[in-house]
Design a protein around this motif. Structure first.
Motif, PDB file in Angstrom:
ATOM      1  N   GLY A 300       0.794  -1.223   0.000  1.00  0.00           N
ATOM      2  CA  GLY A 300       0.000   0.000   0.000  1.00  0.00           C
ATOM      3  C   GLY A 300       0.826   1.272   0.000  1.00  0.00           C
ATOM      4  O   GLY A 300       0.311   2.371   0.157  1.00  0.00           O
ATOM      5  N   THR A 304       3.183   1.267  -7.425  1.00  0.00           N
ATOM      6  CA  THR A 304       2.700   1.402  -8.805  1.00  0.00           C
ATOM      7  C   THR A 304       2.852   2.836  -9.324  1.00  0.00           C
ATOM      8  O   THR A 304       3.194   3.055 -10.483  1.00  0.00           O
ATOM      9  CB  THR A 304       1.211   1.011  -8.881  1.00  0.00           C
ATOM     10  OG1 THR A 304       0.993  -0.092  -7.999  1.00  0.00           O
ATOM     11  CG2 THR A 304       0.821   0.624 -10.273  1.00  0.00           C
ATOM     12  N   ASP A 623      -6.190  -4.596  -4.976  1.00  0.00           N
ATOM     13  CA  ASP A 623      -6.302  -3.296  -4.328  1.00  0.00           C
ATOM     14  C   ASP A 623      -7.775  -2.886  -4.302  1.00  0.00           C
ATOM     15  O   ASP A 623      -8.266  -2.252  -5.218  1.00  0.00           O
ATOM     16  CB  ASP A 623      -5.447  -2.270  -5.114  1.00  0.00           C
ATOM     17  CG  ASP A 623      -5.415  -0.907  -4.440  1.00  0.00           C
ATOM     18  OD1 ASP A 623      -5.537  -0.839  -3.203  1.00  0.00           O
ATOM     19  OD2 ASP A 623      -5.274   0.107  -5.161  1.00  0.00           O
TER      20      ASP A 623
HETATM   21  P1  ADP Z   1       1.543  -1.175  -3.447  1.00  0.00           P
HETATM   22  O1  ADP Z   1       1.681  -1.770  -4.811  1.00  0.00           O
HETATM   23  O2  ADP Z   1       2.809  -0.524  -2.986  1.00  0.00           O
HETATM   24  O3  ADP Z   1       0.980  -2.131  -2.444  1.00  0.00           O
HETATM   25  P2  ADP Z   1      -0.341   0.553  -4.735  1.00  0.00           P
HETATM   26  O4  ADP Z   1       0.566   1.082  -5.765  1.00  0.00           O
HETATM   27  O5  ADP Z   1      -1.371  -0.433  -5.117  1.00  0.00           O
HETATM   28  O6  ADP Z   1       0.498   0.011  -3.504  1.00  0.00           O
HETATM   29  O7  ADP Z   1      -1.040   1.816  -4.038  1.00  0.00           O
HETATM   30  C1  ADP Z   1      -1.980   1.677  -2.994  1.00  0.00           C
HETATM   31  C2  ADP Z   1      -3.147   2.641  -3.202  1.00  0.00           C
HETATM   32  O8  ADP Z   1      -2.771   3.984  -2.921  1.00  0.00           O
HETATM   33  C3  ADP Z   1      -3.644   2.595  -4.620  1.00  0.00           C
HETATM   34  O9  ADP Z   1      -5.075   2.649  -4.603  1.00  0.00           O
HETATM   35  C4  ADP Z   1      -3.079   3.859  -5.213  1.00  0.00           C
HETATM   36  O10 ADP Z   1      -3.861   4.346  -6.268  1.00  0.00           O
HETATM   37  C5  ADP Z   1      -3.040   4.821  -4.049  1.00  0.00           C
HETATM   38  N1  ADP Z   1      -1.932   5.773  -4.208  1.00  0.00           N
HETATM   39  C6  ADP Z   1      -0.638   5.527  -3.889  1.00  0.00           C
HETATM   40  N2  ADP Z   1       0.139   6.594  -4.160  1.00  0.00           N
HETATM   41  C7  ADP Z   1      -0.676   7.553  -4.664  1.00  0.00           C
HETATM   42  C8  ADP Z   1      -0.462   8.896  -5.142  1.00  0.00           C
HETATM   43  N3  ADP Z   1       0.755   9.454  -5.138  1.00  0.00           N
HETATM   44  N4  ADP Z   1      -1.550   9.578  -5.580  1.00  0.00           N
HETATM   45  C9  ADP Z   1      -2.768   9.008  -5.578  1.00  0.00           C
HETATM   46  N5  ADP Z   1      -3.033   7.751  -5.146  1.00  0.00           N
HETATM   47  C10 ADP Z   1      -2.008   7.012  -4.694  1.00  0.00           C
END
Ligand code: ADP
Ligand code: ZN
Length: 812
Positions: A300, A304, A623
């Motif tokens: 989280g 990505t 997610d």
């Molecule tokens: P991970 O892969 O590190 O577990 P994700 O990339 O799936 O995490 O991100 C977790 C959530 O937080 C997603 O719903 C993502 O869209 C949101 N999120 C993370 N960083 C941002 C950002 N900079 N702006 C908007 N939403 C974000």
């Protein structure tokens, strides 16, 4: 004279090499490195497929044969890929053709077949000219689709005739494109009943069950037929012979549906920790050197978003990018995200695509139309040039290692490509593999860390439930009171929950209460699993199944007991405990259809279900902001298998699944049920403390000498005759000993075994393995190759298959 070095299909490893062929003058223009050819091969000079790897001037010599034909107008492999073919052979002990085949798309041996049918749109069929009417009437007179070739031939039209296409444009006809396999016979067949049963055919009860099943479902693959009716694959064949059914001959594969792209042009605003990680990555990208960076970010943390920023940069620099995600995590969510952001620049490389689709995406990448590749393991071979960035998401996942020849690791191939393209490779994870984290600590990789979740989201609170002492929910064997209360609470609050149980089926253990006999598969040394869906006992290794029974086959008492639980049992118990809940089960039994996985996730995301129960496939990458509870039914099985990676895998699985909870605005909880709550892995996963896990695990690896303190090569011996299999494995040990006393005496190695594999028999074939702890260097690989070649030429062991796997995912 001009000669070519050709990789030829079906060459045995023991005599494989680039075989020399003469390039005749007529073929001189087309026969260049990277094209596929047909060549005469062996004693009978039978035609085989091949790929030209080199072209050179050489002497004619006796027995040299000529290339028969060139299949491609342009090379399919460029210089980098051809170099990779040799590299793969040297690294993974495969043949040159196997290496080339891994690099080429699966659909390459297919050709497209166009067919038409009347659309039924009466208006569109009005006012056609004479030529159009003729074509239209012919097609409309047939039922179903008619192949383009057949239409043109019947009406005597030329092959470039545009009339059918005009009719499609007008809406009078529908057009369909299928890919059919051109060469070879490896296509999937479906069985379908004939309209009428021939007279005088006697049907056995087994055949009857297949006929009934097909009457129900229309057509089915042999695998499906065997699953639902329990017959052996011979029964469908008998039905075909007797004229009761027929094979739907070719694999019919649809070309990609046009996807809707909702242009996403939002500017990404990175959080401070994300920005810091990105800045580090940006700097490495600008350096333009081959580098590896580990991006360690908690679940989280928004990894990505960092990927997207880095890809934006590669695009701005005019370079291409490859993003790999693990098999199960390549969700429609992920794909959509990339498609929306980069539109047609994205090509998908995914094992679930049909061969035709794969080929299409491959061609777009090859032509340079698509420069951003998103996909699973095979995406690492995407034919893109000028790569600026490669990302491997969840880098610890086992799906990045191929289990079949060529047994390559996508991480190693990615390093190869990073060095050829002078670019950055990013390995990312919330739970990096011990090897990668060790490399980051020692400075071989650079390290970027994101240690907090994005925005206001916090890591979930984790409750460990001791299943030896805790009460069960009323009438349940698998669900504790505590987990039940939490599920109920989520249901009342309209929140969603995910439950992990890493075994499929209903009961996972079937044994006799009187004599203790365990019901195992007759062909595999593994106990049978009871499946509720078809009321049968199934072998998860070979697919054999038999009727549900209460009588013991050994002692004859009616005392067979069913215990142990899988996904079906948990689903069943839940539906009784929480009758109002809408439950979705996800495991390989429910997701066999091509789009079913995708559809299920979409429905869950849209809130059509309250609880998702599933195997590993629910643990990673998902997610959903509405999920605030994760329950782990049991992981003890996984924790206590003897593989040296089992602690790492359990830690990763738990951390990942717990990380699905509370990703949105609401705080999440997780419940881990276990019979060993004091186990440190469970404790550390509950705290999501990767660094502490790493510190304890690296000590164990050092003390017991496991990677990263060594490499491991597993020699596997498989065959029907156990005595021979065992003898071969012992002889191999002798060879290793001799080599390391003589020619390779500077190499330090430790051998374990040989001994039977954990599942010592699968499909009636015995399996032994010899584990060699070594350093994965050129000398060791040369020694292993020699051993394999030796076995290939030993007549006494011709019934034993010997393979070598360098750093396999599991050694048991
Ligand atoms: P991970 O892969 O590190 O577990 P994700 O990339 O799936 O995490 O991100 C977790 C959530 O937080 C997603 O719903 C993502 O869209 C949101 N999120 C993370 N960083 C941002 C950002 N900079 N702006 C908007 N939403 C974000
Ligand atoms: Zn079996």
């Amino acid at each position: 004279m001009k000669l070519a070095g050709v990789a030829v299909e079906n060459a045995a490893f023991s005599f494989d090499k680039a075989f020399d062929y003469i390039i005749t003058d007529e073929l001189a223009q087309k026969a260049v490195p990277g094209v596929r050819v047909t060549v005469p091969f062996g004693m009978g000079s039978k035609k085989r497929l091949g790929v030209i790897l080199t072209v050179f001037e050489g002497e004619n010599r006796k027995g040299l044969k000529k290339i028969s034909s060139v299949l491609d107008e342009e090379p399919l492999l460029n210089a980098e890929m051809i170099e990779m073919v040799f590299w793969l052979k040297e690294r993974t002990f495969c043949t040159l053709y196997e290496a080339a085949k891994a690099i080429l798309p699966a659909g390459i041996n297919h050709r497209m077949v166009v067919s038409y049918t009347a659309s039924g749109n009466k208006e569109a069929a009005q006012g056609l000219n004479a030529a159009e009417s003729e074509v239209y009437n012919y097609i409309a007179s047939k039922s179903g689709y008619v192949k383009r070739d057949a239409v043109l031939k019947a009406l005597g039209l030329s092959s470039d005739c545009k009339t059918p296409d005009d009719l499609v444009k007008k809406g009078a006809l529908f057009c369909n494109m299928d890919a059919v396999r051109n060469i070879g016979d490896a296509s999937v067949r479906m069985l379908s009943l004939n309209d009428e049963m021939p007279d005088g055919v006697r049907i056995t009860p087994k055949q009857k069950s297949v006929v009934d099943f097909l009457t129900d479902v229309g057509c089915a693959t042999v695998k499906e037929i065997c699953y639902f009716t329990g017959v052996t694959p011979a029964v469908p064949s008998t039905l075909v012979k007797s004229g009761a059914a027929h094979w739907v001959e070719f694999e019919v594969l649809r070309t990609p549906k046009p996807v809707d792209i909702e242009r996403d042009e939002t500017v990404i605003e990175l959080s401070a920790p994300q920005q810091k990680a990105f800045d580090g990555i940006k700097q490495l990208m600008d350096a333009g050197k081959p580098e590896v960076c580990l991006l360690y970010g908690v679940t989280g943390s928004g990894k990505t978003l960092v990927y997207l920023k880095a890809i934006d940069k590669a695009v701005a620099d005019g370079r291409s990018a490859i993003v790999m995600v693990p098999e199960i995590a390549l969700t429609p969510q992920t794909m959509k995200r990339f498609r929306n952001r980069y539109g047609k620049k994205v090509a998908l490389f995914h094992s679930a695509l049909s061969a035709g689709e794969k080929l299409d995406e491959w061609k777009r990448a090859k032509r340079g139309e698509a420069t951003i590749i998103v996909g699973t393991r095979s995406a690492v071979f995407a034919p893109v040039e000028n790569i600026g960035l490669i990302i491997i998401d969840e880098e610890q996942e086992h799906t990045y290692k191929s289990e079949q020849s060529p047994r390559y690791s996508a991480k190693d191939v990615a390093k190869f490509r990073a060095s050829k393209n002078s670019c950055l490779l990013v390995l990312a994870s919330a739970t990096p593999s011990v090897e990668s984290y060790a490399n980051a600590q020692s400075g071989r990789y650079s390290l970027q860390t994101i240690s907090t979740r994005y925005g206001s989201a916090e890591l979930p609170e984790v409750i460990t439930v001791d299943m030896l002492h805790e009460e069960r929910a009323e009438g349940s064997a698998s669900i504790s009171r505590k987990l039940f209360d939490e599920l109920k609470q989520n249901l009342d609050n309209s929140m969603q929950s995910i439950l992990l149980i890493n075994r499929r089926g209903f009961n996972t253990f079937v044994a006799c209460n009187s004599c203790g006999h365990v019901i195992t598969c007759p062909y595999c040394s593994i106990s049978m699993t009871y499946h509720h869906a078809n009321n049968r006992l199934m072998c998860h290794y070979c697919g054999y199944s038999e009727d549900f029974r209460t009588e013991c086959p050994e002692c004859g008492q009616k005392s067979v007991r069913y215990s142990g639980f899988g996904t079906q049992k948990v689903e069943d118990e839940l539906s009784k405990l929480l009758p109002e809940a809408k439950i979705l089960r996800m495991d390989t039994d429910t997701t066999t259809g091509k789009d079913s996985h995708e559809r299920m996730l979409k429905q869950f995301g849209e809130g059509e279900y309250d609880i998702m129960v599933g195997t590993q496939m629910v643990a990673k990458g998902l997610d959903f902001s509405n999920v605030t509870l994760v329950g782990v039914i049991s992981v003890d099985q996984q924790l206590y298998n003897d593989d040296f990676r089992s602690l790492e895998k359990t830690f990763s699985l738990l951390t990942q699944v717990v990380g699905r909870s509370g990703r949105g605005e609401n705080k999440g909880r997780a419940v881990i049920q276990t019979i060993t709550p004091e186990n440190s892995i469970i404790r550390l996963a509950a705290k999501q403390d990767y660094e502490e896990f790493f510190r304890t695990e690296i000590k164990i690896r050092k003390a017991l000498i496991y990677p990263p303190y060594c490499d491991i090569c597993v020699l596997a011996f498989i065959g029907e005759n156990e005595i021979k299999v065992k003898a071969a494995s012992q002889q191999a040990l002798g060879m290793v000993m001799d080599y390391t006393k003589g020619e390779y005496k500077n190499e330090k190695i430790i051998c374990l075994g040989p001994r039977p594999a954990r599942v010592s028999k699968i499909s009636n074939k015995f399996r032994y393995r010899l584990i060699i702890k070594c350093r994965n260097n050129r000398n060791i690989r040369e020694m292993i190759s020699k051993i394999l070649i030796d076995f290939g030429t030993k007549f006494e062991f011709s019934s034993v298959t010997v393979t070598a796997d360098m750093n396999p995912e599991s050694i048991i």
